[in-house]
Design a protein around this motif. Structure first.
Motif, PDB file in Angstrom:
ATOM      1  N   HIS A 198       5.061  -3.121   1.640  1.00 21.44           N
ATOM      2  CA  HIS A 198       4.493  -1.954   1.728  1.00 21.44           C
ATOM      3  C   HIS A 198       4.581  -0.943   0.904  1.00 21.44           C
ATOM      4  CE1 HIS A 198       3.813  -2.788   6.196  1.00 21.44           C
ATOM      5  NE2 HIS A 198       5.169  -3.162   6.128  1.00 21.44           N
ATOM      6  N   CYS A 246       3.262   4.568   4.146  1.00 24.65           N
ATOM      7  CA  CYS A 246       2.865   3.271   3.441  1.00 24.65           C
ATOM      8  C   CYS A 246       1.367   3.764   3.099  1.00 24.65           C
ATOM      9  CB  CYS A 246       2.759   2.338   4.571  1.00 24.65           C
ATOM     10  SG  CYS A 246       2.034   0.863   3.564  1.00 24.65           S
ATOM     11  N   ILE A 260      -1.021   1.638   2.165  1.00 21.28           N
ATOM     12  CA  ILE A 260      -2.211   0.833   2.674  1.00 21.28           C
ATOM     13  C   ILE A 260      -2.675   1.784   3.977  1.00 21.28           C
ATOM     14  CG2 ILE A 260      -2.474  -1.342   4.079  1.00 21.28           C
ATOM     15  CD1 ILE A 260      -0.528  -2.661   2.667  1.00 21.28           C
ATOM     16  N   HIS A 299      -2.511   1.234   7.455  1.00 17.60           N
ATOM     17  CA  HIS A 299      -1.243   1.406   8.048  1.00 17.60           C
ATOM     18  C   HIS A 299      -0.925   2.877   8.349  1.00 17.60           C
ATOM     19  CE1 HIS A 299       0.390  -2.725   6.558  1.00 17.60           C
ATOM     20  NE2 HIS A 299      -0.707  -2.998   7.299  1.00 17.60           N
ATOM     21  N   MET A 302       2.088   4.606  10.204  1.00 17.99           N
ATOM     22  CA  MET A 302       3.128   4.458   9.484  1.00 17.99           C
ATOM     23  C   MET A 302       3.452   5.432   8.549  1.00 17.99           C
ATOM     24  SD  MET A 302       4.259   0.885   7.364  1.00 17.99           S
ATOM     25  CE  MET A 302       4.155  -0.366   8.660  1.00 17.99           C
TER      26      MET A 302
HETATM   27 CU    CU Z   1       1.951  -0.882   4.996  1.00 21.76          CU
END
Ligand code: CU
Ligand code: C2O
Ligand code: CU
Length: 514
Positions: free
Chosen positions: A441, A497, A499, A502, A507
């Protein structure tokens, strides 16, 4: 003409359960022509924010044909059809920018990498409602470098960035000594926003966030640079600075040049490195930036990237995501070597301003930080939903959206806009230990730049990493985070994170600094 097999995921059709995971591989055999790239590299317009009234950025819908033969796709942009202008500001000055939202969805715009108070930071609390506006005066006091801005709208970040809500934010420092690097924007200094996208056969942007797309993050099989498909840049036959931004939702790039030529990294997320660092390959995770200097005196070449194998649960996830298109590789793969990002052609009519690289880079940040006053463990988790009873299946099949946090969490808690997760003390430094679960991540903190002490068991040298605001963590990293800008409960800083699937699915955490 090159053709490729084409897989499409149709939600809800043909559910198959394997190894406790549900996925929906509805394979429609269709062959489409791979679109060809090769248009000239676009350079977005440059707006100086500390002159006069600054700039107004209108978030609006647009339409854009991404390649020859494509029909116009529906897009989003800041005052243009896709992406936004290059914003430029000077250290010591005030960057004035007004946001006007012409979309029928809210838009929060975040200044990624800027050291500004939480009230200016553009997190999800500061969304601009449809038809509304917002004016910001950003006091710029941090090292010169390549930063960026992008949508940070609650639950919609991934999709809005994918549609085009992102741009460069460059900071210059008129007081700093001249580092002796190429610096003529658009000539020998090229900002390059690298993004992967999926196109429908007609050329429309296709975003799918369910299933493995959400777990592994959305990865496309076509590469755009500044919004153009695998473009060509015309460069002088000497040293050229490339400001690389990984503006992709989830893809990790491992950049290298086709002819194997080496290059030097001169800056990372938070400004210059103390000296150029020679390398042949550069990894850049979502949100990260690197400035590199390449020598084109021997001619042009192509910039390639090796494949991204980052997927949940290692090989299993990789294999499944490949079946389902979630880890799809760009369609222009040549052998096992890599796929094309863009190419460079030398224009003999252009004189190179710089032919040799300085040995050191005066004005680079020195990375001095106070002793940490606290140690904190930040655990990035993908399996939260499994423990919660709904199961990861529920998370995977439900997809992301609005107020239902997905299956991801930090320290056992999915993102909650009403909860403060960390209260840091203004003027102090903390040591954060970041640990992961399932896959790598890219971890990001708002409102500051940090120093990476070690990653996955390797000690990191500040001379080669520089100041960072995103660090890719496969297993475990330790970072020193200084808190020099305030953020209150109403407008806290985010850490998350990068991404984007995510982040949107839980997250992410919130932090006050006071
Ligand atoms: Cu991630
Ligand atoms: Cu570039 Cu919170 O993000
Ligand atoms: Cu940020």
């Amino acid at each position: 003409m090159r053709r490729r097999a084409f897989l499409e995921l149709t939600a809800g059709a043909g559910l198959v359960a394997a190894a406790g995971l549900a996925f929906a591989p509805s394979i429609i055999g269709r062959a489409i022509a791979a679109p060809t790239g090769g248009q000239p590299l676009p350079l977005p317009p440059v707006l100086d924010l500390d002159q006069g009234a600054g700039a107004t950025l209108e978030t609006r819908a647009g339409s854009h044909a991404f390649y020859e033969g494509a029909s116009a796709a529906t897009t989003l942009g800041y005052g243009q059809n896709y992406l936004g202008p290059i914003l430029r500001a000077r250290r010591g000055g005030t960057a004035r920018v007004s946001l006007a939202n012409r979309l029928d969805a809210p838009v929060a715009t975040h200044w990624h990498g800027l050291h500004i108070p939480g009230s200016m930071d553009g997190g999800p609390q500061m969304a601009v409602a449809p038809g509304a506006g917002l004016t910001r005066e950003l006091e710029i006091d941090q090292p010169a470098g390549t930063y960026w801005y992008h949508s940070h709208t609650h639950g919609l970040t991934a999709e809005q960035v994918y549609q085009g809500l992102a741009g460069f934010f460059l900071i210059e420092d008129p007081e700093a000594p001249d580092p002796g690097l190429p610096d003529e924007l658009g000539v020998d200094d090229l900002p390059l926003a690298v993004q992967d996208r999926n196109f429908s056969p007609e050329g429309h942007l296709r975003y799918s966030s369910g299933g493995m797309m959400m777990m592994n993050g959305m990865k496309g099989d076509a590469i755009l640079v500044n919004g153009a498909l695998r473009p060509v840049a015309s460069v002088p036959g000497g040293l050229v600075r490339l400001r690389l931004l990984n503006g992709s939702n989830a893809r990790i790039y491992h950049f290298f040049f086709e002819d194997g030529r080496g290059f030097h990294q001169v800056a990372s997320d938070g400004g210059l490195l103390q000296a150029p660092v020679a390398m042949e390959r550069l990894t850049l995770a979502p949100g990260e930036r690197a400035e590199i200097v390449v020598d084109f005196s021997t001619g042009g070449t192509r910039l390639l990237s090796a494949d991204d194998n980052n997927a949940m649960m290692g090989m299993m996830g990789g294999m499944m995501s490949r079946i389902m298109g979630g880890g799809s590789s760009p369609d222009n793969i040549r052998g096992a070597d890599g796929f094309e990002i863009m190419s460079f052609e030398v224009d003999p009519a252009r004189r190179a301003a710089r032919t040799s690289l300085p040995a050191t880079l005066p004005g680079a940040p020195n990375g001095e930080m106070a002793e940490p006053v606290a140690r904190r463990r930040i655990s990035l988790e993908m399996m939260h939903g499994m423990r919660g009873g709904g199961g990861m299946m529920g998370g995977m099949m439900g997809g992301r959206g609005g107020d239902s946090p997905g299956p991801f969490s930090i320290n056992g808690k999915p993102y909650d806009m009403g909860r403060i997760d960390v209260a840091a003390k203004l003027g102090t430094t903390e040591l954060w230990e970041v640990v992961t679960d399932g896959m790598a991540h890219p971890f990001h903190v708002h409102g500051t730049s940090f120093k990476v002490l070690n990653v996955d068991g390797r000690a990191m040298d500040f001379a080669t990493t520089g100041l960072k605001d995103v660090v890719l963590v496969r297993e475990r990293a330790e970072i020193l985070v200084p808190f020099n800008r305030p953020a209150d409960r109403q407008t806290p800083f985010m850490f998350h994170c990068h991404i984007l699937e995510h982040e949107d699915n839980g997250m992410m955490g919130q932090m006050t600094v006071s």
